[in-house]
Design an enzyme around this catalytic site. Structure first.
Site, PDB file in Angstrom:
ATOM      1  N   ASP A  95      -7.606  10.656   0.631  1.00 14.87           N
ATOM      2  CA  ASP A  95      -8.111   9.181   0.827  1.00 14.87           C
ATOM      3  C   ASP A  95      -8.625   9.377   0.881  1.00 14.87           C
ATOM      4  OD1 ASP A  95      -6.866   6.885  -0.362  1.00 14.87           O
ATOM      5  OD2 ASP A  95      -5.498   6.943   1.755  1.00 14.87           O
ATOM      6  N   SER A  96      -8.843   7.724   1.309  1.00 18.86           N
ATOM      7  CA  SER A  96      -9.609   7.203   2.023  1.00 18.86           C
ATOM      8  C   SER A  96      -9.296   6.845   3.427  1.00 18.86           C
ATOM      9  CB  SER A  96     -10.629   5.513   1.663  1.00 18.86           C
ATOM     10  OG  SER A  96      -9.056   4.943   2.127  1.00 18.86           O
TER      11      SER A  96
ATOM     12  N   CYS B 189      -6.320   7.909  -4.497  1.00 19.48           N
ATOM     13  CA  CYS B 189      -6.479   6.574  -3.682  1.00 19.48           C
ATOM     14  C   CYS B 189      -7.794   5.902  -5.222  1.00 19.48           C
ATOM     15  CB  CYS B 189      -8.072   7.235  -2.840  1.00 19.48           C
ATOM     16  SG  CYS B 189      -9.258   5.984  -2.588  1.00 19.48           S
TER      17      CYS B 189
ATOM     18  N   GLU C 186      -3.111   0.395   7.271  1.00 21.55           N
ATOM     19  CA  GLU C 186      -3.905   1.545   8.446  1.00 21.55           C
ATOM     20  C   GLU C 186      -3.716   0.824  10.255  1.00 21.55           C
ATOM     21  OE1 GLU C 186      -5.644   3.794   8.281  1.00 21.55           O
ATOM     22  OE2 GLU C 186      -5.302   3.942   5.405  1.00 21.55           O
TER      23      GLU C 186
ATOM     24  N   CYS D 283      -3.752   0.015  -5.023  1.00 23.66           N
ATOM     25  CA  CYS D 283      -4.510   0.501  -3.887  1.00 23.66           C
ATOM     26  C   CYS D 283      -2.713   1.850  -3.519  1.00 23.66           C
ATOM     27  CB  CYS D 283      -4.880  -0.414  -3.020  1.00 23.66           C
ATOM     28  SG  CYS D 283      -4.899   0.420  -1.959  1.00 23.66           S
TER      29      CYS D 283
ATOM     30  N   HIS E 241      -2.195   2.564  -0.438  1.00 22.68           N
ATOM     31  CA  HIS E 241      -1.553   2.299   0.500  1.00 22.68           C
ATOM     32  C   HIS E 241      -0.830   0.620   0.579  1.00 22.68           C
ATOM     33  CE1 HIS E 241      -5.423   3.209   2.359  1.00 22.68           C
ATOM     34  NE2 HIS E 241      -5.079   2.629   3.325  1.00 22.68           N
TER      35      HIS E 241
END
Length: 283
Positions: free
Chosen positions: A10-11, A73, A152, A184, A186
């Site tokens: 993932d990013s 992701c 994040e 996403c 996240h």
């Protein structure tokens, strides 16, 4: 081969939402996870650049002898899934098709919303996937890059975040959608705020659940599932700072002793793009 780990990329830390589901569905499987936090966010970057990043991370995961790869992701899936599937002989899955299939199955009116990064929305990957499954579907997409930053920065549960989410999702008018894809990885970390914002008449789709179901089926079909007596071990890597990663990961995954290792971006760049026909089952 059966006891080799599954690789997740993932990013940042969003892919941990997919890992959490993997821990539930595949408790005997070992996991290697890499979050590319130093180059976050992926969303605003050109798809070609993201594809290079994903291939570099994949090179690292292959060096860890993974038996399958999960692109956890959405932006990376849109940019690089076909490339990886064409070049690798091990199973590779992304999150977009799985999320689309779940949304189409859940939506009564086929009025589907998608929230994601700018890169995923502009790729139209969800629009294509949903339309292929349900040509009559109405699809409404909204880029929410600020949601990635919130997660994040470990601010998912603050009152300010609840207000930000509510204001952003007011874009969707009452009755406009009956199903919302969290496009996403996240975003499941913001699920309580998102649920409060869209109300009880909108179902949320977490593509991570179906993605893990898909990789489980692929491993079963190819007889690659770890044996039931296999003791799983997990390794977590980040190109960013390890302390914030550890804090969020420990809270979300509830894995005792979780400690991520740092890997420099230069160490990933060295792997370069994948060659045709890279890793085979002999890896």
């Amino acid at each position: 081969m059966k006891s080799q780990p599954i690789g997740f990329l993932d990013s940042g830390i969003g892919g941990l939402t997919v890992v959490k589901e993997a821990l539930r569905q595949l408790p005997n499987e070992s996991i290697v996870y890499l979050g590319d936090q130093a180059r976050l966010p992926y969303g605003p970057r050109p798809a070609s650049e993201v594809a290079h990043f994903v291939q570099q991370i994949t090179g690292f995961l292959l060096a860890q002898n993974v038996k399958a790869i999960v692109i956890a992701c959405n932006t990376a899936t849109a940019a690089a899934l076909p490339i990886l599937q064409a070049k690798l002989s091990i199973p590779v899955v992304g999150v977009i098709d799985s999320g689309s299939q779940s949304a189409v199955a859940m939506s009564q009116a086929q009025q589907i919303g998608v929230i994601a990064t700018a890169g995923t929305i502009s790729s139209h990957a969800y629009h294509r996937a949903i339309t292929k499954l349900s040509p009559q579907a109405t699809i409404s997409g909204l880029a929410c890059p600020e949601f990635v930053t919130i997660v994040e920065n470990n601010q998912a549960e603050t009152p300010e975040t609840a207000k930000t989410v509510a204001e952003k999702l007011s874009y969707f008018k009452p009755g406009q959608i009956d199903t919302l894809i969290l496009g996403c990885t996240h975003f499941p970390l913001l699920q309580p705020a998102i649920e409060a914002a869209v109300g009880p008449n909108v179902q949320l789709v977490d593509s991570g659940v179906e993605t893990v179901t898909k990789i489980k089926q692929l491993l079963t079909d190819q007889k690659l599932l770890a044996p039931s007596n296999h003791v799983a071990s997990h390794a977590f890597y980040t190109t960013g700072a390890t302390a914030p990663f550890d804090e969020i990961a420990a809270n979300w995954l509830q894995l005792p002793g979780l400690t991520a290792k740092h890997i420099a971006v230069d160490g990933l760049v060295a792997y370069g793009d994948l060659e045709e026909g890279e890793p085979t089952d002999e890896a």
